[in-house]
Design an enzyme around this catalytic site. Structure first.
Site, PDB file in Angstrom:
ATOM      1  N   SER A 144       0.882  -1.174   0.000  1.00 27.43           N
ATOM      2  CA  SER A 144       0.000   0.000   0.000  1.00 27.43           C
ATOM      3  C   SER A 144       0.917   1.221   0.000  1.00 27.43           C
ATOM      4  O   SER A 144       2.107   1.121   0.335  1.00 27.43           O
ATOM      5  CB  SER A 144      -0.839  -0.023   1.280  1.00 27.43           C
ATOM      6  OG  SER A 144      -1.447   1.231   1.513  1.00 27.43           O
ATOM      7  N   TYR A 157      -1.577  -1.377  10.350  1.00 28.20           N
ATOM      8  CA  TYR A 157      -1.634  -1.416   8.875  1.00 28.20           C
ATOM      9  C   TYR A 157      -0.311  -0.909   8.298  1.00 28.20           C
ATOM     10  O   TYR A 157       0.302  -1.560   7.445  1.00 28.20           O
ATOM     11  CB  TYR A 157      -2.809  -0.565   8.382  1.00 28.20           C
ATOM     12  CG  TYR A 157      -3.158  -0.789   6.926  1.00 28.20           C
ATOM     13  CD1 TYR A 157      -3.844  -1.933   6.522  1.00 28.20           C
ATOM     14  CD2 TYR A 157      -2.805   0.135   5.950  1.00 28.20           C
ATOM     15  CE1 TYR A 157      -4.163  -2.139   5.176  1.00 28.20           C
ATOM     16  CE2 TYR A 157      -3.123  -0.064   4.615  1.00 28.20           C
ATOM     17  CZ  TYR A 157      -3.804  -1.208   4.233  1.00 28.20           C
ATOM     18  OH  TYR A 157      -4.108  -1.407   2.895  1.00 28.20           O
TER      19      TYR A 157
HETATM   20  N1  LIG Z   1      -8.754  -0.727  -1.099  1.00 35.16           N
HETATM   21  C1  LIG Z   1      -7.756   0.096  -0.822  1.00 35.16           C
HETATM   22  O1  LIG Z   1      -7.930   1.331  -0.710  1.00 35.16           O
HETATM   23  C2  LIG Z   1      -6.362  -0.470  -0.659  1.00 35.16           C
HETATM   24  C3  LIG Z   1      -5.273   0.423  -0.712  1.00 35.16           C
HETATM   25  C4  LIG Z   1      -3.990  -0.093  -0.560  1.00 35.16           C
HETATM   26  C5  LIG Z   1      -3.796  -1.445  -0.391  1.00 35.16           C
HETATM   27  N2  LIG Z   1      -4.872  -2.288  -0.338  1.00 35.16           N
HETATM   28  C6  LIG Z   1      -4.620  -3.718  -0.125  1.00 35.16           C
HETATM   29  O2  LIG Z   1      -5.230  -4.475  -1.158  1.00 35.16           O
HETATM   30  C7  LIG Z   1      -5.417  -5.818  -0.684  1.00 35.16           C
HETATM   31  C8  LIG Z   1      -6.795  -6.283  -1.079  1.00 35.16           C
HETATM   32  O3  LIG Z   1      -7.771  -5.556  -0.341  1.00 35.16           O
HETATM   33  P1  LIG Z   1      -9.080  -4.935  -1.013  1.00 35.16           P
HETATM   34  O4  LIG Z   1      -8.922  -3.476  -0.985  1.00 35.16           O
HETATM   35  O5  LIG Z   1      -9.364  -5.600  -2.284  1.00 35.16           O
HETATM   36  O6  LIG Z   1     -10.166  -5.276   0.112  1.00 35.16           O
HETATM   37  P2  LIG Z   1     -11.343  -6.373   0.120  1.00 35.16           P
HETATM   38  O7  LIG Z   1     -11.829  -6.414   1.522  1.00 35.16           O
HETATM   39  O8  LIG Z   1     -12.316  -6.069  -0.962  1.00 35.16           O
HETATM   40  O9  LIG Z   1     -10.595  -7.721  -0.252  1.00 35.16           O
HETATM   41  C9  LIG Z   1      -9.728  -8.381   0.660  1.00 35.16           C
HETATM   42  C10 LIG Z   1      -9.942  -9.876   0.552  1.00 35.16           C
HETATM   43  O10 LIG Z   1      -9.055 -10.534   1.472  1.00 35.16           O
HETATM   44  C11 LIG Z   1      -9.797 -11.558   2.126  1.00 35.16           C
HETATM   45  N3  LIG Z   1      -9.184 -11.877   3.423  1.00 35.16           N
HETATM   46  C12 LIG Z   1      -9.220 -11.137   4.556  1.00 35.16           C
HETATM   47  N4  LIG Z   1      -8.612 -11.778   5.554  1.00 35.16           N
HETATM   48  C13 LIG Z   1      -8.164 -12.954   5.051  1.00 35.16           C
HETATM   49  C14 LIG Z   1      -7.457 -14.046   5.610  1.00 35.16           C
HETATM   50  N5  LIG Z   1      -7.112 -14.073   6.901  1.00 35.16           N
HETATM   51  N6  LIG Z   1      -7.149 -15.093   4.800  1.00 35.16           N
HETATM   52  C15 LIG Z   1      -7.538 -15.099   3.496  1.00 35.16           C
HETATM   53  N7  LIG Z   1      -8.228 -14.089   2.927  1.00 35.16           N
HETATM   54  C16 LIG Z   1      -8.537 -13.026   3.692  1.00 35.16           C
HETATM   55  C17 LIG Z   1     -11.192 -10.975   2.270  1.00 35.16           C
HETATM   56  O11 LIG Z   1     -12.167 -11.968   2.521  1.00 35.16           O
HETATM   57  C18 LIG Z   1     -11.362 -10.268   0.943  1.00 35.16           C
HETATM   58  O12 LIG Z   1     -11.932 -11.118  -0.042  1.00 35.16           O
HETATM   59  C19 LIG Z   1      -5.164  -5.772   0.827  1.00 35.16           C
HETATM   60  O13 LIG Z   1      -3.885  -6.306   1.101  1.00 35.16           O
HETATM   61  C20 LIG Z   1      -5.213  -4.299   1.133  1.00 35.16           C
HETATM   62  O14 LIG Z   1      -4.465  -3.970   2.280  1.00 35.16           O
HETATM   63  C21 LIG Z   1      -6.147  -1.832  -0.480  1.00 35.16           C
END
Ligand SMILES: NC(=O)c1ccc[n+]([C@@H]2O[C@H](COP(=O)([O-])OP(=O)(O)OC[C@H]3O[C@@H](n4cnc5c(N)ncnc54)[C@H](O)[C@@H]3O)[C@@H](O)[C@H]2O)c1
Length: 282
Positions: A144, A157
């Site tokens: 991130s 985080y």
């Molecule tokens: N959305 C944002 O603004 C953003 C920004 C920077 C980084 N990220 C990163 O992107 C990645 C994906 O997140 P997203 O934004 O798509 O959110 P999201 O919640 O839509 O997707 C995350 C997925 O991870 C799964 N998950 C959570 N805990 C888990 C576990 N213990 N084991 C297996 N699966 C698990 C959830 O069920 C979900 O399907 C994450 O690592 C997040 O930190 C997101």
């Protein structure tokens, strides 16, 4: 890695958000898909959608905090599809809380276990066979912008994402030293419109039980949900990732406007300036 056809991608956190989009784009590029996620109903929906699109899919309900479950995932993936070519260590949760709060320790542990240890386990379990088979392949670790500049109130985080950046840089250098065919990228988005703001939907009861009651719609939570909802689309993020894998590009920064915080932080470090709000990522 420029030939995706008939190759295999493993994606954690594949049931929704960025992970689901990566599955769609790697599937459309001709890859077999191995989807791993802790959220069963969402995973089932993803399998239906991707199978109906005609992509070969294997799905496993796993918790990336569990090393044994990642070992089983690797075994199942290779039994079904043979060599693994793309590994996206993407599962993650957004959780925070002030450093000075003594009562949120288990939420910190939960976040770091998923966001950092999940990625460490993924690399350690999948890498040996990826190195061994010698075909072009690639690891994408989802960090991130919070892994490059620290905003307040996001301690666990930030810690987890700095860890993922450090792990990925280290791995990239080691793969070069060892002259392997494994490319490495680290994905560092700012806000993306996904379900990240409601990550606690997957928080285990034993973790939740340790936390003080939070008002249903706290100001902070409402603010985060609005920023996430106003983020860029997963489709754009997926295009950045596929382009980086194709061109063996390490840094995947999807938000040009967020780079200023990284530059300010680097300047502050080398000039001995104390951390300030100017060096956040959003
Ligand atoms: N959305 C944002 O603004 C953003 C920004 C920077 C980084 N990220 C990163 O992107 C990645 C994906 O997140 P997203 O934004 O798509 O959110 P999201 O919640 O839509 O997707 C995350 C997925 O991870 C799964 N998950 C959570 N805990 C888990 C576990 N213990 N084991 C297996 N699966 C698990 C959830 O069920 C979900 O399907 C994450 O690592 C997040 O930190 C997101």
């Amino acid at each position: 890695m420029d030939d995706f056809s008939g190759k295999t991608a493993v994606i954690t956190g594949a049931a929704s958000g960025i992970g689901l989009e990566l599955a769609k784009q790697f599937g459309a590029a001709g890859m077999n898909l191995v989807l791993a996620d802790v959220e069963r109903p969402a995973l089932d929906r993803a399998v239906t959608e991707l199978s109906e699109a005609g992509y070969p899919v294997l799905a496993r309900e796993i918790d990336v905090r569990e090393h044994d479950q990642i070992i089983d995932l690797d075994r199942a993936a290779r039994d079904r599809f043979g060599n693994i070519h793309v590994l996206c260590n993407n599962a993650g949760v957004g959780a925070g809380g002030p450093v000075a709060d003594p009562d949120n320790l288990e939420a910190w542990r939960w976040t770091i276990d998923i966001n950092l240890w999940g990625v460490i386990y993924g690399c350690k379990v999948f890498l040996p066979a990826m190195i061994e088979h010698g075909e072009q392949c690639h690891i994408v670790n989802t960090a991130s912008m919070a892994g490059l500049a620290s905003a307040p109130m996001m301690g666990p985080y930030n810690i987890s994402k700095y860890g993922v950046v450090a792990l990925s840089e280290t791995l990239s250098k080691e793969m070069q030293m060892m002259q392997t065919a494994v490319g490495v990228s680290v994905l560092c988005p700012a806000f993306v419109a996904t379900g990240i703001a409601t990550s606690d939907r997957n928080m285990p009861d034993d973790v939740r039980a340790t936390l003080p009651e939070r008002p249903a719609a706290s100001g902070m939570q409402t603010q985060i949900e609005a920023m996430v909802a106003g983020g860029i689309s997963t489709e754009v993020v997926g295009q950045h990732v596929l382009d980086a894998v194709r061109n063996d590009r390490f840094w995947i920064l999807t938000h040009d406007e967020a780079k200023a915080g990284v530059i300010t932080r680097a300047d502050d470090i080398v000039n001995g300036v104390n951390p300030s709000m100017r060096a956040g990522f959003a």
